[in-house]
Write a protein that holds these residues in place. Structure first.
Motif, PDB file in Angstrom:
ATOM      1  N   HIS A 200      50.420  12.176  40.700  1.00  0.00           N
ATOM      2  CA  HIS A 200      49.740  12.183  41.999  1.00  0.00           C
ATOM      3  C   HIS A 200      48.828  13.405  42.124  1.00  0.00           C
ATOM      4  O   HIS A 200      47.666  13.290  42.522  1.00  0.00           O
ATOM      5  N   LEU A 201      49.342  14.574  41.758  1.00  0.00           N
ATOM      6  CA  LEU A 201      48.546  15.804  41.821  1.00  0.00           C
ATOM      7  C   LEU A 201      47.368  15.750  40.846  1.00  0.00           C
ATOM      8  O   LEU A 201      46.235  16.072  41.220  1.00  0.00           O
ATOM      9  N   VAL A 202      47.630  15.337  39.621  1.00  0.00           N
ATOM     10  CA  VAL A 202      46.569  15.259  38.600  1.00  0.00           C
ATOM     11  C   VAL A 202      45.435  14.354  39.074  1.00  0.00           C
ATOM     12  O   VAL A 202      44.250  14.705  38.981  1.00  0.00           O
TER      13      VAL A 202
ATOM     14  N   ILE B 288      45.958   7.948  38.008  1.00  0.00           N
ATOM     15  CA  ILE B 288      47.289   8.046  38.601  1.00  0.00           C
ATOM     16  C   ILE B 288      48.283   7.134  37.892  1.00  0.00           C
ATOM     17  O   ILE B 288      49.459   7.498  37.703  1.00  0.00           O
ATOM     18  N   TYR B 289      47.824   5.957  37.432  1.00  0.00           N
ATOM     19  CA  TYR B 289      48.743   5.047  36.746  1.00  0.00           C
ATOM     20  C   TYR B 289      49.157   5.610  35.387  1.00  0.00           C
ATOM     21  O   TYR B 289      50.346   5.738  35.087  1.00  0.00           O
ATOM     22  N   PHE B 290      48.167   5.960  34.563  1.00  0.00           N
ATOM     23  CA  PHE B 290      48.482   6.402  33.205  1.00  0.00           C
ATOM     24  C   PHE B 290      49.163   7.775  33.189  1.00  0.00           C
ATOM     25  O   PHE B 290      50.106   7.992  32.421  1.00  0.00           O
ATOM     26  N   SER B 291      48.702   8.695  34.042  1.00  0.00           N
ATOM     27  CA  SER B 291      49.345  10.021  34.068  1.00  0.00           C
ATOM     28  C   SER B 291      50.774   9.901  34.586  1.00  0.00           C
ATOM     29  O   SER B 291      51.694  10.557  34.062  1.00  0.00           O
ATOM     30  N   SER B 292      50.991   9.072  35.617  1.00  0.00           N
ATOM     31  CA  SER B 292      52.337   8.912  36.180  1.00  0.00           C
ATOM     32  C   SER B 292      53.296   8.272  35.177  1.00  0.00           C
ATOM     33  O   SER B 292      54.426   8.744  34.996  1.00  0.00           O
TER      34      SER B 292
ATOM     35  N   GLN C 173      53.928  16.786  45.120  1.00  0.00           N
ATOM     36  CA  GLN C 173      53.424  15.870  46.143  1.00  0.00           C
ATOM     37  C   GLN C 173      52.592  16.591  47.198  1.00  0.00           C
ATOM     38  O   GLN C 173      51.508  16.142  47.578  1.00  0.00           O
ATOM     39  N   LEU C 174      53.077  17.728  47.669  1.00  0.00           N
ATOM     40  CA  LEU C 174      52.366  18.483  48.701  1.00  0.00           C
ATOM     41  C   LEU C 174      51.020  18.993  48.179  1.00  0.00           C
ATOM     42  O   LEU C 174      50.005  18.921  48.874  1.00  0.00           O
ATOM     43  N   SER C 175      51.002  19.491  46.951  1.00  0.00           N
ATOM     44  CA  SER C 175      49.754  19.979  46.361  1.00  0.00           C
ATOM     45  C   SER C 175      48.758  18.836  46.205  1.00  0.00           C
ATOM     46  O   SER C 175      47.567  18.980  46.506  1.00  0.00           O
ATOM     47  N   GLY C 176      49.252  17.688  45.734  1.00  0.00           N
ATOM     48  CA  GLY C 176      48.383  16.521  45.590  1.00  0.00           C
ATOM     49  C   GLY C 176      47.829  16.053  46.919  1.00  0.00           C
ATOM     50  O   GLY C 176      46.661  15.656  47.013  1.00  0.00           O
ATOM     51  N   ASP C 177      48.647  16.108  47.968  1.00  0.00           N
ATOM     52  CA  ASP C 177      48.193  15.660  49.284  1.00  0.00           C
ATOM     53  C   ASP C 177      47.131  16.583  49.878  1.00  0.00           C
ATOM     54  O   ASP C 177      46.271  16.141  50.647  1.00  0.00           O
ATOM     55  N   PHE C 178      47.193  17.877  49.539  1.00  0.00           N
ATOM     56  CA  PHE C 178      46.144  18.785  50.010  1.00  0.00           C
ATOM     57  C   PHE C 178      44.790  18.374  49.425  1.00  0.00           C
ATOM     58  O   PHE C 178      43.793  18.273  50.144  1.00  0.00           O
ATOM     59  N   PHE C 179      44.764  18.120  48.124  1.00  0.00           N
ATOM     60  CA  PHE C 179      43.516  17.677  47.484  1.00  0.00           C
ATOM     61  C   PHE C 179      43.119  16.279  47.961  1.00  0.00           C
ATOM     62  O   PHE C 179      41.931  15.960  48.032  1.00  0.00           O
ATOM     63  N   ARG C 180      44.101  15.476  48.310  1.00  0.00           N
ATOM     64  CA  ARG C 180      43.807  14.126  48.817  1.00  0.00           C
ATOM     65  C   ARG C 180      43.031  14.189  50.124  1.00  0.00           C
ATOM     66  O   ARG C 180      42.020  13.502  50.291  1.00  0.00           O
ATOM     67  N   VAL C 181      43.492  15.014  51.056  1.00  0.00           N
ATOM     68  CA  VAL C 181      42.818  15.141  52.351  1.00  0.00           C
ATOM     69  C   VAL C 181      41.439  15.771  52.184  1.00  0.00           C
ATOM     70  O   VAL C 181      40.462  15.336  52.803  1.00  0.00           O
ATOM     71  N   ALA C 182      41.358  16.787  51.329  1.00  0.00           N
ATOM     72  CA  ALA C 182      40.060  17.425  51.068  1.00  0.00           C
ATOM     73  C   ALA C 182      39.070  16.420  50.476  1.00  0.00           C
ATOM     74  O   ALA C 182      37.862  16.507  50.724  1.00  0.00           O
ATOM     75  N   SER C 183      39.587  15.464  49.718  1.00  0.00           N
ATOM     76  CA  SER C 183      38.735  14.446  49.096  1.00  0.00           C
ATOM     77  C   SER C 183      38.313  13.366  50.082  1.00  0.00           C
ATOM     78  O   SER C 183      37.158  12.924  50.082  1.00  0.00           O
ATOM     79  N   LEU C 184      39.245  12.926  50.915  1.00  0.00           N
ATOM     80  CA  LEU C 184      38.995  11.768  51.774  1.00  0.00           C
ATOM     81  C   LEU C 184      37.836  11.981  52.742  1.00  0.00           C
ATOM     82  O   LEU C 184      37.050  11.068  52.996  1.00  0.00           O
TER      83      LEU C 184
ATOM     84  N   TYR D 241      44.467  13.414  42.124  1.00  0.00           N
ATOM     85  CA  TYR D 241      43.661  13.863  43.266  1.00  0.00           C
ATOM     86  C   TYR D 241      42.847  15.121  42.965  1.00  0.00           C
ATOM     87  O   TYR D 241      41.797  15.334  43.584  1.00  0.00           O
ATOM     88  N   ILE D 242      43.292  15.942  42.016  1.00  0.00           N
ATOM     89  CA  ILE D 242      42.439  17.054  41.581  1.00  0.00           C
ATOM     90  C   ILE D 242      41.189  16.492  40.903  1.00  0.00           C
ATOM     91  O   ILE D 242      40.060  16.917  41.183  1.00  0.00           O
ATOM     92  N   ILE D 243      41.392  15.517  40.022  1.00  0.00           N
ATOM     93  CA  ILE D 243      40.262  14.893  39.322  1.00  0.00           C
ATOM     94  C   ILE D 243      39.348  14.171  40.306  1.00  0.00           C
ATOM     95  O   ILE D 243      38.116  14.250  40.215  1.00  0.00           O
ATOM     96  N   TYR D 244      39.928  13.481  41.288  1.00  0.00           N
ATOM     97  CA  TYR D 244      39.143  12.747  42.283  1.00  0.00           C
ATOM     98  C   TYR D 244      38.285  13.709  43.112  1.00  0.00           C
ATOM     99  O   TYR D 244      37.094  13.462  43.343  1.00  0.00           O
ATOM    100  N   PHE D 245      38.872  14.822  43.528  1.00  0.00           N
ATOM    101  CA  PHE D 245      38.148  15.820  44.320  1.00  0.00           C
ATOM    102  C   PHE D 245      36.973  16.400  43.530  1.00  0.00           C
ATOM    103  O   PHE D 245      35.857  16.533  44.050  1.00  0.00           O
ATOM    104  N   LEU D 246      37.211  16.717  42.258  1.00  0.00           N
ATOM    105  CA  LEU D 246      36.141  17.254  41.418  1.00  0.00           C
ATOM    106  C   LEU D 246      35.027  16.231  41.211  1.00  0.00           C
ATOM    107  O   LEU D 246      33.836  16.582  41.207  1.00  0.00           O
ATOM    108  N   MET D 247      35.396  14.970  41.062  1.00  0.00           N
ATOM    109  CA  MET D 247      34.392  13.908  40.934  1.00  0.00           C
ATOM    110  C   MET D 247      33.485  13.844  42.155  1.00  0.00           C
ATOM    111  O   MET D 247      32.261  13.720  42.057  1.00  0.00           O
ATOM    112  N   LEU D 248      34.098  13.919  43.335  1.00  0.00           N
ATOM    113  CA  LEU D 248      33.338  13.843  44.584  1.00  0.00           C
ATOM    114  C   LEU D 248      32.406  15.040  44.741  1.00  0.00           C
ATOM    115  O   LEU D 248      31.275  14.896  45.229  1.00  0.00           O
ATOM    116  N   LEU D 249      32.860  16.218  44.340  1.00  0.00           N
ATOM    117  CA  LEU D 249      31.997  17.397  44.415  1.00  0.00           C
ATOM    118  C   LEU D 249      30.776  17.243  43.503  1.00  0.00           C
ATOM    119  O   LEU D 249      29.664  17.659  43.867  1.00  0.00           O
TER     120      LEU D 249
END
Length: 434
Positions: free
Chosen positions: A406-408, A386-390, A349-360, A410-418
């Motif tokens: 959750h982590l999976v 998030i639905y299918f991986s979870s 959860q903590l790792s996913g939230d780091f990527f979440r904030v970096a993405s937002l 937000y990592i994918i979301y962050f890479l998409m945004l980059l």
């Protein structure tokens, strides 16, 4: 050292807003911790899971009632700050159209409450009366949220923060009374009654502006304003409607695979996540979105994102590391020893939230610049992941799989945004082109 920090804050507007916001967040976290402790003592992890379902449902219907235009209201309030006529039309149009929509939706929810109960809570629980209270309170939720959006867009940070502080303090007192007296039903009821408390506080805070509000509300609805807000409504509505139901579906899958108690542990982790995310997510709404809305060039966008990464993100990361090493103590403090099984969720959860904030901070550019289809497509991908991986990981690893998903996602979301913003963020800018 203290003198240096004070000087740094005064020179950096992002840190200045953060320091003002810290008081509000501190009060909200303390209030949230008290509420969570009461839930752990009186309701247990199963009650935590039930409350999670109602919270997700509330988020969804509130966004529909508001037509999802809050972020658009923040953007245009900031843009029209010096244009009184346009600002007045924006306030009048957004309040009127959202209030009328929420009244209609309120009637539908009131009538359909039994069916919605089976959808949200399954046949095992009957909280039809609570859902009808939600229906009655919906127009008040709408007025509260839009008023805060206007104040945020105008940059009236202190008023927004003080309103939220008062709302949280009174809200936790009400929650404590209702949870102790009525257990699960009281906890659910306190979520609904918080709207009335917020409405009264906002009314008191804006009492000197009554004349202005009466004048503004006498203005007609402007269809040109509605047209501008429509795409923002579409963006926010999609996420706000689909996201809560994704989390309800994940929670129900955990219940089916691992039981109601384990679903409660996952929901307890989500609550903790909400607490430590408050600082950054509120900062994004109060400061970053209005700032991005006024920017005209890629250079300005890159500067703002990297300013956030250099000042706020490292502090957030250090906070997450501290939370991880104190996780057992935090679980016992916030909940009780019965919740210790949730400690396996923290790393994911903590790792996913780091990527979440970096993405937002990057993703807010979609809203600030009204990039409708880019926002929708990335949200569809992110929520699908998030639905299918979870669900797949929950089937394999139990309730821990939900935090892994959750982590999976937000990592994918962050890479998409980059990839999407690679020209603005990753390539050197020769000039200030927009």
């Amino acid at each position: 050292m203290l003198k240096f920090l004070r000087k740094l804050i005064q020179q950096n507007i992002l840190l200045k807003v953060s320091s003002v916001n810290t008081l509000r967040i501190s009060v909200r976290i303390v209030c949230g911790l008290i509420t969570s402790k009461l839930i752990a003592i009186y309701l247990g992890s199963s009650g935590m899971a039930i409350l999670g379902d109602l919270r997700n449902f509330l988020n969804s219907v509130q966004s529909v009632g508001q037509l999802g235009i809050n972020n658009g209201v923040v953007k245009y309030s900031a843009e029209y700050k010096q244009q009184k006529t346009k600002l007045n039309s924006l306030v009048s149009t957004s309040l009127k159209i959202s209030f009328l929509t929420s009244v209609v939706l309120s009637l539908i929810l009131f009538i359909a409450a039994p069916e919605l109960n089976n959808l949200v809570f399954t046949n095992a629980f009957n909280f039809t009366r609570i859902l009808r209270f939600v229906a009655l309170a919906l127009p008040i939720f709408t007025l509260n949220a839009l008023t805060i959006s206007v104040l945020s867009g105008l940059g009236d940070y202190k008023k927004v923060i003080y309103i939220n502080i008062a709302t949280n303090v009174l809200g936790v007192l009400l929650a404590a009374f209702l949870i102790i007296r009525m257990q699960v039903f009281g906890a659910l009821l306190s979520l609904v009654f918080s709207a009335a408390i917020a409405f009264l506080i906002i009314a008191v805070a804006l009492r000197k502006n009554r004349g202005y509000l009466i004048t503004v509300l006498s203005l007609p609805i402007k269809y040109s304003i509605l047209k501008k807000l429509a795409s923002y409504g579409g963006m926010t509505l999609f996420s706000a409607i689909v996201s809560p139901w994704v989390y309800i579906s994940i929670r129900q899958h955990i219940i089916a695979v691992d039981g109601l108690e384990k679903a409660g542990y996952w929901d307890a982790m989500l609550r903790l996540s909400d607490y430590y995310l408050m600082f950054t997510t509120t900062l994004l709404t109060l400061y970053v979105l209005p700032k991005l809305s006024t920017m005209q060039t890629r250079k300005e966008f890159k500067t703002e994102v990297f300013s956030f990464y250099k000042t706020i993100l490292p502090l957030f990361g250090l906070g997450l590391i501290l939370v991880y090493f104190l996780k057992i103590w935090i679980i016992k403090l916030v909940y009780n020893a019965d919740f210790l099984q949730m400690n396996t969720l923290f790393i994911w959860q903590l790792s996913g939230d780091f990527f979440r904030v970096a993405s937002l901070v990057i993703a807010y550019q979609f809203i600030a610049k009204n990039k409708f289809w880019a926002f929708i497509i990335t949200q569809i991908i992110s929520l699908s992941v998030i639905y299918f991986s979870s669900t797949l990981l929950v089937s394999e690893y139990g309730f821990v799989g939900a935090s892994m998903g959750h982590l999976v996602s937000y990592i994918i979301y962050f890479l998409m945004l980059l990839v999407i913003f690679r020209k603005s963020l990753l390539k050197p800018l020769k000039g200030s082109t927009s």
